[in-house]
Structures are given as C-alpha cells and as structure tokens.
Design an enzyme around this catalytic site. Structure first.
Site, PDB file in Angstrom:
ATOM      1  N   HIS A 214      -0.480  -1.631  -5.964  1.00 33.07           N
ATOM      2  CA  HIS A 214      -0.274  -3.053  -5.684  1.00 33.07           C
ATOM      3  C   HIS A 214      -0.212  -3.820  -7.003  1.00 33.07           C
ATOM      4  O   HIS A 214      -0.677  -3.337  -8.031  1.00 33.07           O
ATOM      5  CB  HIS A 214      -1.432  -3.635  -4.851  1.00 33.07           C
ATOM      6  CG  HIS A 214      -2.747  -3.641  -5.587  1.00 33.07           C
ATOM      7  ND1 HIS A 214      -3.465  -2.490  -5.825  1.00 33.07           N
ATOM      8  CD2 HIS A 214      -3.464  -4.657  -6.151  1.00 33.07           C
ATOM      9  CE1 HIS A 214      -4.570  -2.786  -6.494  1.00 33.07           C
ATOM     10  NE2 HIS A 214      -4.597  -4.098  -6.715  1.00 33.07           N
TER      11      HIS A 214
ATOM     12  N   ASP B  22      -1.551  -7.825  -8.060  1.00 32.88           N
ATOM     13  CA  ASP B  22      -2.583  -8.673  -7.463  1.00 32.88           C
ATOM     14  C   ASP B  22      -1.992  -9.885  -6.749  1.00 32.88           C
ATOM     15  O   ASP B  22      -1.231 -10.654  -7.352  1.00 32.88           O
ATOM     16  CB  ASP B  22      -3.568  -9.136  -8.553  1.00 32.88           C
ATOM     17  CG  ASP B  22      -4.397  -7.977  -9.087  1.00 32.88           C
ATOM     18  OD1 ASP B  22      -4.678  -7.037  -8.317  1.00 32.88           O
ATOM     19  OD2 ASP B  22      -4.751  -8.003 -10.286  1.00 32.88           O
TER      20      ASP B  22
ATOM     21  N   HIS C 103      -0.874  -1.408 -10.036  1.00 31.82           N
ATOM     22  CA  HIS C 103      -2.036  -0.591 -10.383  1.00 31.82           C
ATOM     23  C   HIS C 103      -2.686  -0.017  -9.126  1.00 31.82           C
ATOM     24  O   HIS C 103      -2.386  -0.438  -7.996  1.00 31.82           O
ATOM     25  CB  HIS C 103      -3.042  -1.355 -11.247  1.00 31.82           C
ATOM     26  CG  HIS C 103      -3.590  -2.600 -10.641  1.00 31.82           C
ATOM     27  ND1 HIS C 103      -2.885  -3.774 -10.559  1.00 31.82           N
ATOM     28  CD2 HIS C 103      -4.796  -2.869 -10.080  1.00 31.82           C
ATOM     29  CE1 HIS C 103      -3.617  -4.704  -9.975  1.00 31.82           C
ATOM     30  NE2 HIS C 103      -4.790  -4.183  -9.669  1.00 31.82           N
TER      31      HIS C 103
HETATM   32  C1  SIN Z   1      -8.290  -3.820  -8.737  1.00 32.50           C
HETATM   33  O1  SIN Z   1      -7.307  -3.582  -8.059  1.00 32.50           O
HETATM   34  O2  SIN Z   1      -8.403  -4.854  -9.376  1.00 32.50           O
HETATM   35  C2  SIN Z   1      -9.436  -2.808  -8.817  1.00 32.50           C
HETATM   36  C3  SIN Z   1      -9.187  -1.818  -9.878  1.00 32.50           C
HETATM   37  C4  SIN Z   1     -10.314  -0.817  -9.990  1.00 32.50           C
HETATM   38  O3  SIN Z   1     -11.364  -0.982  -9.373  1.00 32.50           O
HETATM   39  O4  SIN Z   1     -10.125   0.166 -10.698  1.00 32.50           O
END
Ligand code: SIN
Length: 282
Positions: free
Chosen positions: A99, A101, A256
């Site tokens: 995704h 953010d 990410h």
């Molecule tokens: C997120 O998507 O911000 C979480 C990333 C993580 O916990 O590694």
C-alpha cells in the site's frame, strides 16, 4: 560528514554521519530532502529519537499530518504507535499488505517516518517498492491503460472491516473518526512527482477500488497485472530493523509492506506523517 549510500540500484539509501536528535539546520534538512526525493526511502541507524525529536525531524520534510481511521497515541494525536505484542498471534498487522499511505484522502500524505523502539529477534522487516521504476518499465499495453486515466480510491471498507466492534483483529486500533474519509476519491493512476517531475504509478492494492471508466470486475485483472509488475523484487528494498533506527519514505512514489512473520515477539515503532502542498497531479 553526511554520506548517502544506496542499498539497491533502484530504491533506498542508508544515511550516515548525522545525529538527528541534534538540531537539523536548513542546509542539512535540504540535503536530506534531496536524498529522499532521489532514493525514496532513507535509513538511519542509532538515532533513538524520542517523540519530540521524531516530530521535530518530521517537520523538516513537511507539516505534520493527522490521519483518519487509526487511533493515535492517547497523549499525542500526531503520532501512531505501531505495536504487536508477543501474545498477539495470528492477527493482521498495520500495513501488512502492499500500500501507500491513506491514498483514499483527497490529499494523501507526502511521506512518513518510523522510529524503532523494540524490534523482534527475527522477522518484522518492512519492504518498499519504487513506483517510478515500475511506471517507467510498464509494458506498453498497461501504460496505454493507465496513462491519462484516474483510479478510484476508497478507505471505507477497511475502516469498516477493522473498526472496533468486539474482538480486535489488527495490531492497530481502528476508529471511525472522519466520515469525510469514507468518500470515493479520484486520483491520477500515474502521478507526477512535485519535486522531481518524474512519473510514478499511483495505484494502491489496499485502497484502489477500480480504474475510471471500468467496473470493479473489469478493473480487477488489469490491477492484478499492474500490482504484479509494481512489486517486482528489482524495484524493492527490504529493511531489517534495529532499535534506534529511523526510516523516512516518500509516499508519492513508493508502496510499502510490513512483513508479519514474527508471532511470539514484541515489536514497537512510532510513526509520524507529513503533508505537502501538492495533491496528486497527472
Ligand atoms: C506502515 O505501513 O506504516 C507500517 C510499517 C511497518 O510496521 O513496518
């Protein structure tokens, strides 16, 4: 002295020679911003930032942005605690799918920061993927579909799915705190980066419901092909966390994924988000 050491040929760089708990003057801040626009994800070891310093560093990249749906820390609405306990077994983790953010917002965040407080002995890595490289290497038939087209993003199903009604099913508490966030939002499927001018794919496996001009059923196989390409290993870098790490990423040109492979271990990171003056433009 500041040094910026790329971790792959496509994305991510370790930054050395800086102590972010000290004053970050404008010269250093500008060097860090340029490094971020270039490498998309920056990794810093041994920073051990407290919340005040995390927020101060965040504002060198853009104004702090508060977020709908996720419960912030009780004493600080600008900070989210991303926490999984050793006793949290077989639960979904926050960010545990590819995704970017909050792309369902009219003006999604420009970037985010995570600082590691407690990390598992094994697992719990985070992976990022370069969506500029993904766009630039798209097969022509997919490029023809996404160029000049909008995609529809919606956060509501996820807010509903994870909203607190009874058993908590995720490591982060979801709240229904902003009805505006439930709306469908149209964004260009390919966005131009306001700092670099480069184009990136801007599609989100969690929040993109469909491509404009296509039904969900018509969009699904096309989006599947796009996501398969967008997350190819050569566009990715993977971070093995150590306590004290700070990571900053550009949310406009990356996806990410938080890897959920550490049942039985504690993991705690603090997270902030910053905005910019540029809603997505094609
Ligand atoms: C997120 O998507 O911000 C979480 C990333 C993580 O916990 O590694």
């Amino acid at each position: 002295m500041l040094s910026v050491l790329p971790v792959t040929g496509n994305i991510g760089a370790f930054v050395e020679g800086v102590d972010l708990a000290s004053e970050v003057d404008e010269t250093l801040a500008e060097a860090l911003r340029q490094a971020l626009w270039t490498h998309q994800v920056l990794f810093f070891r041994d920073q051990f930032l407290d919340i005040a310093n995390l927020k101060r560093v965040t504002t060198r990249f853009g104004p702090l942005q508060r977020l709908p749906y996720v419960e912030a820390m009780p004493d600080d609405p600008d900070v989210i605690g991303v926490a999984k306990k050793a006793t949290d077994r077989k639960v979904a983790v926050f960010g545990g799918n590819w995704h970017s953010d909050f792309s369902f917002l009219g003006h999604p965040p420009a970037g985010s920061l995570l600082t590691a407080i407690e990390v598992p002995e094994v697992g719990g890595d985070t992976v990022w993927s370069n969506q500029t490289a993904a766009y630039e290497t798209l097969p022509d038939d997919l490029k023809n579909i996404v160029d000049g087209r909008a995609a529809i993003h919606v956060g509501k199903p996820h807010g509903v799915k994870f909203a607190p009604k009874g058993r908590q099913r995720s490591t982060i508490k979801m709240v229904r705190n902003d009805p505006e966030a439930d709306r469908e939002t149209f964004h260009p499927a390919v966005r131009k980066h306001p700092e670099t001018g480069r184009k990136s794919l801007f599609l989100n496996p969690v929040y993109t419901a469909r491509l404009d001009g296509m039904s969900e059923a018509e969009s699904a196989p096309v989006l599947d092909r796009l996501y398969w390409h967008a997350t190819r290993p050569e566009f990715c870098c993977r971070h093995r966390w150590q306590a004290g790490d700070l990571v900053i990423w550009d949310n406009r040109s990356t996806l990410h994924f938080a890897v959920n492979d550490y049942d039985g271990h504690d993991r705690l990171l603090y997270r902030t988000t910053f905005s910019d003056d540029h809603p997505p433009r094609g």
